[in-house]
Scaffold this active site. Structure first.
Site: not given
Length: 252
Positions: A93-95
């Site tokens: 998720h995300s980074y």
């Protein structure tokens, strides 16, 4: 000549058997899922998804990354992959998408799933990708300390990061958020695993942290199997059933 034909026939049979074995391994459903959280989060961000995956018969490991450097987070994720029963679906998720892009080169990893995540190419860092898109107003809520660690204000969590969660859940997200060191955003990926492995992506249409257009462009570039969810940045918390379904699909 007869012996040569026998040798050639034997070699052809062995090659066919080897090819068949490789194909059989590739078709084995995944046994485990390794979940990699993003910046401003920790492993608890997957708490709604984990039960769904376990009900599907998958073993789950949620990584706890220190967020101090990309190299360290890739190493931590690599240890989780090592400990998991293969084949493995690696989810970020995300980074965390940057982390799985590098860590996903492990041969135990069967497929990759990006959830509202960055998916850099080889030689790219998050800063390279983000510079191609207009800066979102949520950036004003990022707080950097004297050591270079970043966090998001409580207002930023509620208004931008997790805008579609109930207030009680927003407060929980704010309380457990991890601090990301800014150097991680400037570190390039060496080799992008999505170029070699089946890739799945969930695009968060209402994301105010990573531009939705950036996510859609990554789908096109990687030729990923994708879904769109009417979600804020934390799609796994606001739409856990849809994210779980995508991960289970990747496992098959």
């Amino acid at each position: 000549m007869g012996k040569l034909r026998q040798v050639a026939s034997l070699a052809a049979s062995m090659a066919a058997l080897l090819a068949s074995s490789v194909m059989a391994v590739a078709q084995v459903p995944a046994k485990s899922v390794v979940l990699v959280h993003g910046a401003f989060a920790d492993g608890s961000s997957w708490h709604k998804v984990i039960p769904e995956l376990e009900r599907a018969g998958l073993k789950v490991i949620a990584v706890q990354n220190a967020l101090q450097s990309l190299e360290n987070d890739v190493a931590t994720t690599g240890r989780a992959i090592r400990d998991a029963e293969g084949p493995v679906v690696l989810v970020g998720h995300s980074y965390g998408g940057i982390v799985i892009t590098e860590a996903g080169n492990d041969p135990k990893v069967k497929s990759l799933v990006y959830v509202a995540a960055y998916a850099p190419d080889s030689g790219e860092a998050q800063s390279n990708i983000a510079s191609r898109y207009p800066q979102l107003e949520s950036r004003a809520e990022y707080i950097r300390d004297e050591e270079g660690f970043l966090r998001i204000s409580d207002v930023g969590i509620a208004k931008y990061f997790a805008a579609d969660l109930p207030p009680a859940e927003q407060r929980l997200v704010a309380a457990v958020q991890g601090r990301l060191h800014s150097r991680a955003l400037a570190t390039p990926v060496v080799r992008a695993a999505w170029r070699d492995k089946p890739t799945f992506m969930a695009v968060a249409v209402k994301d105010a942290i990573i531009p939705p257009q950036l996510q859609k462009d990554q789908v096109e570039r990687s030729r990923a199997t994708s879904i769109e969810v009417q979600s804020s940045h934390v799609a796994m918390l606001s739409f856990p059933a849809k994210i779980s379904e995508l991960i289970i699909r990747a496992a098959k």
